[in-house]
Design a protein around this motif. Structure first.
Motif, short mmCIF file in Angstrom:
data_model
loop_
_atom_site.label_atom_id
_atom_site.label_comp_id
_atom_site.label_asym_id
_atom_site.label_seq_id
_atom_site.Cartn_x
_atom_site.Cartn_y
_atom_site.Cartn_z
N GLN A 169 -10.33 5.85 -6.46
CA GLN A 169 -9.48 4.51 -6.72
C GLN A 169 -8.78 4.08 -5.21
OE1 GLN A 169 -7.39 2.02 -6.89
NE2 GLN A 169 -8.86 1.70 -9.09
N LEU A 170 -9.31 3.23 -4.56
CA LEU A 170 -8.93 2.93 -3.35
C LEU A 170 -7.34 2.53 -3.32
CD1 LEU A 170 -11.98 1.84 -1.38
CD2 LEU A 170 -11.08 4.01 -1.63
N VAL A 171 -6.98 1.85 -4.21
CA VAL A 171 -5.62 1.43 -4.31
C VAL A 171 -4.61 2.49 -4.38
CG1 VAL A 171 -3.74 0.06 -5.73
CG2 VAL A 171 -6.14 -0.83 -5.49
N MET A 172 -4.88 3.53 -5.25
CA MET A 172 -4.10 4.66 -5.28
C MET A 172 -4.09 5.35 -3.84
SD MET A 172 -2.49 4.55 -7.93
CE MET A 172 -1.63 5.89 -7.83
N ARG A 173 -5.30 5.38 -3.21
CA ARG A 173 -5.28 6.02 -1.90
C ARG A 173 -4.33 5.27 -0.88
NH1 ARG A 173 -10.97 6.56 1.28
NH2 ARG A 173 -11.64 7.56 -0.83
N HIS A 174 -4.63 4.21 -0.78
CA HIS A 174 -4.04 3.35 0.28
C HIS A 174 -2.76 2.99 0.04
CE1 HIS A 174 -8.48 2.17 1.32
NE2 HIS A 174 -8.21 3.23 1.97
N GLN A 175 -2.04 2.99 -1.17
CA GLN A 175 -0.80 2.51 -1.40
C GLN A 175 -0.06 3.69 -1.48
OE1 GLN A 175 0.27 -0.43 -1.20
NE2 GLN A 175 -1.96 -1.64 -0.68
N PHE A 176 -0.61 4.66 -1.85
CA PHE A 176 0.29 5.97 -2.32
C PHE A 176 0.12 7.10 -1.37
CE2 PHE A 176 0.71 3.38 -5.98
CZ PHE A 176 1.86 3.54 -6.49
N GLY A 177 -1.25 7.20 -0.66
CA GLY A 177 -1.73 8.28 0.10
C GLY A 177 -0.77 8.42 1.03
N PRO A 178 -0.28 7.23 1.97
CA PRO A 178 0.73 7.36 3.15
C PRO A 178 1.79 8.04 2.81
CG PRO A 178 -0.54 5.42 3.13
CD PRO A 178 -0.92 5.94 1.65
N LEU A 179 2.35 7.75 1.48
CA LEU A 179 3.67 8.47 1.19
C LEU A 179 3.54 9.92 0.87
CD1 LEU A 179 5.33 5.52 -1.32
CD2 LEU A 179 5.78 6.03 1.32
N PHE A 180 2.44 10.53 0.21
CA PHE A 180 2.12 11.61 0.09
C PHE A 180 2.37 12.42 1.41
CE2 PHE A 180 -0.87 10.34 -3.76
CZ PHE A 180 0.25 9.93 -4.53
N GLU A 181 1.55 11.88 2.59
CA GLU A 181 1.36 12.44 3.72
C GLU A 181 2.56 12.43 4.33
OE1 GLU A 181 -1.55 9.85 5.53
OE2 GLU A 181 -3.41 10.60 4.09
N LYS A 182 3.42 11.44 4.38
CA LYS A 182 4.76 11.33 5.02
C LYS A 182 5.89 12.34 4.57
CE LYS A 182 8.35 8.07 6.41
NZ LYS A 182 8.94 6.43 5.94
N TYR A 183 5.82 12.64 3.19
CA TYR A 183 6.72 13.21 2.67
C TYR A 183 6.33 14.82 2.44
CZ TYR A 183 9.47 9.37 3.01
OH TYR A 183 10.32 8.03 3.50
#
Ligand SMILES: [Fe+2]
Length: 475
Positions: free
Chosen positions: A279-293
């Motif tokens: 699900q690319l929306v979840m990857r692209h919209q939320f993945g960066p926050l998972f990585e940042k925090y």
């Protein structure tokens, strides 16, 4: 009065034993645990008659404390307050003259405690045999989890009120009465009024988000975040929730957390080679926050199989030396398994579409140990995540501390010739023979030829003999 175990059946009415056969009383839904924290728990249940029920509860097997419901309706949620962290409680519900069997649960530990054990699985809500077997295996005494995360599609086919009862609460009754339950909605719950029946049946931690669709809470040293991916993939209307609002809330929530571990769970997988795919929306919209925090682990379902990714960063496997995030699909909770189509992609470490099972995770200090187990106990997957933790938090005032051994005190220096009367001095220049000493206090080895007659007795006798000699001289 006779009491019997609440059966985990699809029937709406769960009959409880009656008082003298006079009144009719029943729980239409067995008790289930919600919002369990270090100091509170909520016991929810449903009745088939109006009355004001009580929850009797206590520790060490007792049920000598009482929480009385604030109303007499058929939908009940009774809060137990002032509980002790990390403590086993037993409880029973008294309603309309009936009484449930005694159940048990454990409160969340003192915040920061470095041990958490939880289970997670999705796509189970069929009401069928596979769902029941997976749920039953969670309650084996050795692996009983502290809490249970549900990853969506918890009540097929459409998340109606009847399906939530028959395909979720009835088959999971034994688990939900003893293990605190923290679900997120799947696409099937959204079929009926955008998951409103699902929302009406649960009491979730909403304090930080203001919504039951997505929320967070701490358990020990783990920060858990449950997201509603339906809000991001086009299944929710904007008056219910939006991706932007959820993402903004997630960022402030993750930024504020100081927990050692951060685990996020939702339904639609950012990484999957199953039938639905990533699900690319979840990857692209939320993945960066998972990585940042610094999110450590992401748990999802939707595809009816199990799959583990390599540590991922952006749209690829994390380069060597770079921190990545492990993504899991744990969608084998009970629905019909779907075979994979084609070879496994390079980012996929392990996948399984032949066994139902659930995820069991133990977090102890800086090590997270994850296992995927079938109801028969077969190990589908096992892996560890490790990290360096800072100093352990100090216990807050009022919390119990582990008793410690008395600290040996150093000997007090004394000036020569001032020995305390009766204090035994080690024998000078007298080698001890191994085995001679018993190790008991005062068990100094005796010198060969020395009298063992106690000096405090010998001296008075000697003095008495001299006095008697002098007396006889005088007489
Ligand atoms: Fe789904």
């Amino acid at each position: 009065m006779h009491f019997s175990k609440v059966p985990a059946l699809g029937a709406l009415a769960v009959a409880l034993t009656l008082t003298a056969g006079v009144s009719q009383a029943a729980l239409t839904r067995a008790p289930y645990l919600q919002r369990v924290g270090p100091n509170m728990a909520l016991v929810a249940f449903r009745l088939d008659a109006n009355c004001t029920p009580e929850v009797h509860y206590g520790t060490q097997g007792a049920t000598n404390q009482v929480a009385r419901s604030a109303d007499s309706g058929r939908i009940q949620a009774v809060t137990l307050k002032g509980l002790t962290p990390g403590t086993d409680y037993t409880y029973e519900v008294l309603a309309c003259g009936a009484r449930t069997p005694t159940e048990r649960f454990t409160t969340a530990p003192v915040p920061g405690t470095r041990h958490v054990h939880f289970a997670a699985v999705g796509d189970f809500g069929t009401g069928g045999t596979d769902e029941r077997q997976v749920a039953a295996s969670m309650l084996s005494s050795k692996l009983r989890p502290d809490l249970f995360l549900a990853l969506g599609d918890n009540a097929y086919e459409s998340g109606t009120e009847a399906e939530i009862q028959n395909n979720l609460f009835a088959p999971l009754a034994a688990v939900l009465s003893e293990v605190p339950f923290f679900p997120v909605p799947g696409n099937h719950e959204y079929v009926t009024n955008q998951a409103q029946p699902y929302l009406d049946n649960f009491y979730l931690p909403t304090s930080s988000s203001g919504s039951q669709r997505y929320y967070s809470f701490d358990w020990g040293n783990v920060h858990f975040v449950g997201l509603d991916s339906n809000c991001a993939v086009g299944l929710a209307s904007k008056d219910r929730c939006t991706m932007e609002a959820q993402r903004a809330w997630l960022e402030q929530d993750l930024a504020a957390s100081k927990a050692d571990w951060k685990i996020v769970y939702f339904h639609h997988p950012p990484w999957s080679s199953g039938a639905h795919g990533s699900q690319l929306v979840m990857r692209h919209q939320f993945g960066p926050l998972f990585e940042k925090y610094g999110v450590d682990l992401v748990l999802t379902g939707h595809d009816h199989n199990y799959e583990r990714s390599r540590p991922m960063l952006g749209d690829d496997v994390a380069p060597s030396g770079k921190r990545g995030i492990t993504y899991l699909v744990v969608g084998g909770g009970g629905a019909t398994l779907r075979p994979f189509d084609g070879a496994a992609p390079a980012w996929s470490v392990l996948r399984n579409a032949t066994d139902h099972g659930y995820l069991d995770v133990d977090v102890t200090e800086g090590t997270l140990t994850a296992k995927v187990l079938t109801p028969a106990g077969k190990l589908i997957d096992s892996f560890n995540l490790t990290k360096q933790l800072g100093p352990a938090p100090q216990p807050s005032p009022g919390t119990s501390e582990t008793p410690t051994e008395p600290v040996p005190q150093p000997p007090v220096a004394q000036a020569p010739g001032t020995e305390t009367p009766g204090t035994l001095q080690p024998p000078a220049e007298t080698p001890s023979t191994p085995g001679d000493s018993t190790g008991l206090p005062g068990d100094a080895p005796s010198s060969a030829g020395c009298s063992t007659f106690p000096s405090e007795i010998f001296l008075p006798l000697a003095a008495l003999s001299l006095a008697e000699f002098l007396r006889r001289r005088r007489d």
